[in-house]
Motif scaffolding. Structure first.
Motif, PDB file in Angstrom:
ATOM      1  N   VAL A  22       3.456  -3.418  -2.467  1.00 57.40           N
ATOM      2  CA  VAL A  22       3.945  -2.196  -1.839  1.00 57.40           C
ATOM      3  C   VAL A  22       2.826  -1.624  -0.974  1.00 57.40           C
ATOM      4  O   VAL A  22       1.664  -1.974  -1.158  1.00 57.40           O
ATOM      5  CB  VAL A  22       4.387  -1.160  -2.899  1.00 57.40           C
ATOM      6  CG1 VAL A  22       5.546  -1.700  -3.710  1.00 57.40           C
ATOM      7  CG2 VAL A  22       3.250  -0.765  -3.816  1.00 57.40           C
ATOM      8  N   PRO A  23       3.148  -0.746  -0.024  1.00 56.03           N
ATOM      9  CA  PRO A  23       2.079  -0.108   0.749  1.00 56.03           C
ATOM     10  C   PRO A  23       1.079   0.577  -0.180  1.00 56.03           C
ATOM     11  O   PRO A  23       1.429   1.031  -1.266  1.00 56.03           O
ATOM     12  CB  PRO A  23       2.824   0.919   1.606  1.00 56.03           C
ATOM     13  CG  PRO A  23       4.184   0.331   1.750  1.00 56.03           C
ATOM     14  CD  PRO A  23       4.463  -0.356   0.454  1.00 56.03           C
ATOM     15  N   HIS A  24      -0.164   0.653   0.256  1.00 58.43           N
ATOM     16  CA  HIS A  24      -1.270   1.085  -0.602  1.00 58.43           C
ATOM     17  C   HIS A  24      -0.985   2.379  -1.357  1.00 58.43           C
ATOM     18  O   HIS A  24      -0.545   3.370  -0.780  1.00 58.43           O
ATOM     19  CB  HIS A  24      -2.536   1.261   0.241  1.00 58.43           C
ATOM     20  CG  HIS A  24      -3.751   1.557  -0.573  1.00 58.43           C
ATOM     21  ND1 HIS A  24      -4.286   0.644  -1.452  1.00 58.43           N
ATOM     22  CD2 HIS A  24      -4.524   2.662  -0.651  1.00 58.43           C
ATOM     23  CE1 HIS A  24      -5.344   1.192  -2.037  1.00 58.43           C
ATOM     24  NE2 HIS A  24      -5.504   2.412  -1.562  1.00 58.43           N
ATOM     25  N   ILE A  25      -1.225   2.335  -2.668  1.00 56.65           N
ATOM     26  CA  ILE A  25      -1.052   3.471  -3.565  1.00 56.65           C
ATOM     27  C   ILE A  25      -2.422   3.826  -4.131  1.00 56.65           C
ATOM     28  O   ILE A  25      -3.188   2.938  -4.515  1.00 56.65           O
ATOM     29  CB  ILE A  25      -0.106   3.116  -4.730  1.00 56.65           C
ATOM     30  CG1 ILE A  25       1.277   2.753  -4.184  1.00 56.65           C
ATOM     31  CG2 ILE A  25      -0.003   4.254  -5.717  1.00 56.65           C
ATOM     32  CD1 ILE A  25       2.202   2.214  -5.241  1.00 56.65           C
ATOM     33  N   ALA A  26      -2.715   5.115  -4.202  1.00 59.02           N
ATOM     34  CA  ALA A  26      -3.988   5.547  -4.781  1.00 59.02           C
ATOM     35  C   ALA A  26      -3.981   5.266  -6.270  1.00 59.02           C
ATOM     36  O   ALA A  26      -3.027   5.573  -6.976  1.00 59.02           O
ATOM     37  CB  ALA A  26      -4.203   7.031  -4.524  1.00 59.02           C
ATOM     38  N   GLY A  27      -5.028   4.654  -6.763  1.00 56.32           N
ATOM     39  CA  GLY A  27      -5.147   4.323  -8.174  1.00 56.32           C
ATOM     40  C   GLY A  27      -6.001   3.086  -8.354  1.00 56.32           C
ATOM     41  O   GLY A  27      -6.335   2.394  -7.391  1.00 56.32           O
TER      42      GLY A  27
END
Length: 101
Positions: A22-27
């Motif tokens: 998925v498009p970049h997720i903070a974590g």
């Protein structure tokens, strides 16, 4: 059980145990992520869609930063000596769907 989830403006069809980019997720790797924007749920042939959906999709971040293929944009004007080459690599996050509840 099948669900259609909206993640970062894109729709993904997911099932428990699926692994997707998925498009970049903070974590960081190992973090748990919840997606509450569920558009459709198919529970053994019973479809629920729209405002009736109360499901939440839970996922775990497997790989926090994955770079996509390099995309090159090349501009040129013939006989003018103008050439411009730029490029970028889209950043993705790999997640694994744990549950649809």
């Amino acid at each position: 059980m099948l669900a259609v989830v909206k993640i970062a403006g894109q729709q993904f069809k997911v099932q428990t145990g699926d692994s997707l980019y998925v498009p970049h997720i903070a974590g960081k790797t190992g973090d748990k992520v919840e997606f509450s924007d569920v558009l459709l749920v198919d529970n053994d042939g019973v479809l629920t869609a729209g405002k009736d959906v109360t499901a939440v999709v839970t996922a775990e971040i497997v790989n926090d930063l994955v770079k996509g293929d390099k995309v090159i944009a090349f501009k040129m004007k013939r006989r003018k000596g103008f050439r411009k080459k730029t490029g970028h690599r889209t950043q993705y996050t790999q997640i694994k769907i744990e549950s649809i509840a």
